[in-house]
Design a protein around this motif. Structure first.
Motif, PDB file in Angstrom:
ATOM      1  N   ALA A  57       0.833  -1.212   0.000  1.00 55.04           N
ATOM      2  CA  ALA A  57       0.000   0.000   0.000  1.00 55.04           C
ATOM      3  C   ALA A  57       0.866   1.260   0.000  1.00 55.04           C
ATOM      4  N   PHE A  58       1.950   1.258   0.784  1.00 51.23           N
ATOM      5  CA  PHE A  58       2.853   2.410   0.841  1.00 51.23           C
ATOM      6  C   PHE A  58       3.518   2.648  -0.513  1.00 51.23           C
ATOM      7  N   SER A  59       3.906   1.587  -1.191  1.00 52.70           N
ATOM      8  CA  SER A  59       4.566   1.764  -2.486  1.00 52.70           C
ATOM      9  C   SER A  59       3.583   2.285  -3.537  1.00 52.70           C
ATOM     10  N   ILE A  60       2.344   1.802  -3.514  1.00 49.49           N
ATOM     11  CA  ILE A  60       1.343   2.292  -4.468  1.00 49.49           C
ATOM     12  C   ILE A  60       1.005   3.755  -4.178  1.00 49.49           C
ATOM     13  N   LEU A  61       0.822   4.083  -2.909  1.00 47.36           N
ATOM     14  CA  LEU A  61       0.560   5.484  -2.549  1.00 47.36           C
ATOM     15  C   LEU A  61       1.714   6.389  -2.957  1.00 47.36           C
ATOM     16  N   ASN A  62       2.937   5.907  -2.794  1.00 46.53           N
ATOM     17  CA  ASN A  62       4.104   6.687  -3.189  1.00 46.53           C
ATOM     18  C   ASN A  62       4.064   6.982  -4.685  1.00 46.53           C
ATOM     19  N   LEU A  63       3.748   5.988  -5.483  1.00 45.58           N
ATOM     20  CA  LEU A  63       3.694   6.208  -6.930  1.00 45.58           C
ATOM     21  C   LEU A  63       2.563   7.154  -7.314  1.00 45.58           C
ATOM     22  N   LEU A  64       1.429   7.047  -6.649  1.00 44.72           N
ATOM     23  CA  LEU A  64       0.301   7.907  -6.990  1.00 44.72           C
ATOM     24  C   LEU A  64       0.513   9.348  -6.535  1.00 44.72           C
ATOM     25  N   LEU A  65       1.033   9.535  -5.330  1.00 42.89           N
ATOM     26  CA  LEU A  65       1.185  10.889  -4.801  1.00 42.89           C
ATOM     27  C   LEU A  65       2.339  11.659  -5.430  1.00 42.89           C
ATOM     28  N   THR A  66       3.339  10.960  -5.946  1.00 42.91           N
ATOM     29  CA  THR A  66       4.459  11.660  -6.568  1.00 42.91           C
ATOM     30  C   THR A  66       4.203  12.001  -8.028  1.00 42.91           C
ATOM     31  N   GLY A  67       3.121  11.512  -8.582  1.00 41.59           N
ATOM     32  CA  GLY A  67       2.821  11.800  -9.982  1.00 41.59           C
ATOM     33  C   GLY A  67       3.535  10.876 -10.941  1.00 41.59           C
ATOM     34  N   SER A  68       4.157   9.824 -10.455  1.00 41.54           N
ATOM     35  CA  SER A  68       4.821   8.872 -11.338  1.00 41.54           C
ATOM     36  C   SER A  68       3.804   8.119 -12.190  1.00 41.54           C
ATOM     37  N   VAL A  69       2.628   7.930 -11.639  1.00 45.06           N
ATOM     38  CA  VAL A  69       1.497   7.383 -12.393  1.00 45.06           C
ATOM     39  C   VAL A  69       0.508   8.530 -12.530  1.00 45.06           C
ATOM     40  N   PRO A  70       0.341   9.073 -13.739  1.00 37.48           N
ATOM     41  CA  PRO A  70      -0.538  10.239 -13.886  1.00 37.48           C
ATOM     42  C   PRO A  70      -1.988   9.867 -13.592  1.00 37.48           C
ATOM     43  N   LEU A  71      -2.616  10.652 -12.742  1.00 39.50           N
ATOM     44  CA  LEU A  71      -4.020  10.457 -12.413  1.00 39.50           C
ATOM     45  C   LEU A  71      -4.855  11.416 -13.246  1.00 39.50           C
TER      46      LEU A  71
END
Length: 181
Positions: A57-71
């Motif tokens: 969960a921490f790794s997925i949140l990290n990717l989402l919050l840093t913009g590495s995966v564009p939302l």
């Protein structure tokens, strides 16, 4: 900016790599890391699996919050989505720098903990984890100092833009002032 994304992907990959054995077989992890081989208790299995799920969960949140995966809100805008930056005014990833700081703190703390366990004579698996977490903490520190918008490195020339020499000596500023470097 590429190092910033590499740091996020490598950090998330390492956390997922750590989480998979914790979820799949906590008994093996317990026997590798402890001095004596024994059966794990149900509480140890629960805590190991919970830690594994938390790491994912921490790794997925990290990717989402840093913009590495564009939302994006629709699938049609996915193709035109621009990558996020570490600029605090960038609306695509307002939590990029704070998330970087949290991840950097995490890798530093886990690296230090693994060092203390390895130095106390426990398994050499701690030495491997210490090496990887320390490397990720070092890269994260470099990204925090030089890879963000406030890092002071000019995007076009690669030279230090600030007049201060912290933490390194600023030869470009001295050239502009006419001083001898």
């Amino acid at each position: 900016m590429d190092v910033y994304y590499y740091f996020n992907y490598l950090s998330a990959g390492w956390m997922i790599f750590e989480a998979i054995p914790l979820i799949a077989s906590p008994t093996v992890i317990s026997s590798i890391l402890s001095l004596e081989v024994r059966e794990t208790t149900p509480l140890e299995e629960y805590l190991a699996r919970s830690l594994g799920l938390t790491l994912i969960a921490f790794s997925i949140l990290n990717l989402l919050l840093t913009g590495s995966v564009p939302l994006v809100s629709t699938f049609s805008t996915t193709a035109t989505a621009k990558p996020a930056s570490t600029d605090p005014k960038d609306p695509t990833a307002p939590y990029a720098v704070p998330s970087l700081c949290v991840t950097l703190t995490y890798h530093t703390a886990v690296g230090f903990y693994c060092y203390t366990q390895w130095a106390a004579g426990y398994s050499t698996a701690y030495a491997l984890a210490m090496t990887v977490n320390s490397t990720l903490a070092t890269v994260g520190g470099w990204v925090l100092l030089f890879g963000s918008v406030n890092g002071g490195i000019a995007r076009k020339t690669g030279a230090d833009e600030g007049l201060s020499g912290f933490p390194l000596k600023n030869f470009e500023a001295e050239k502009r002032k006419g001083k001898k470097a």
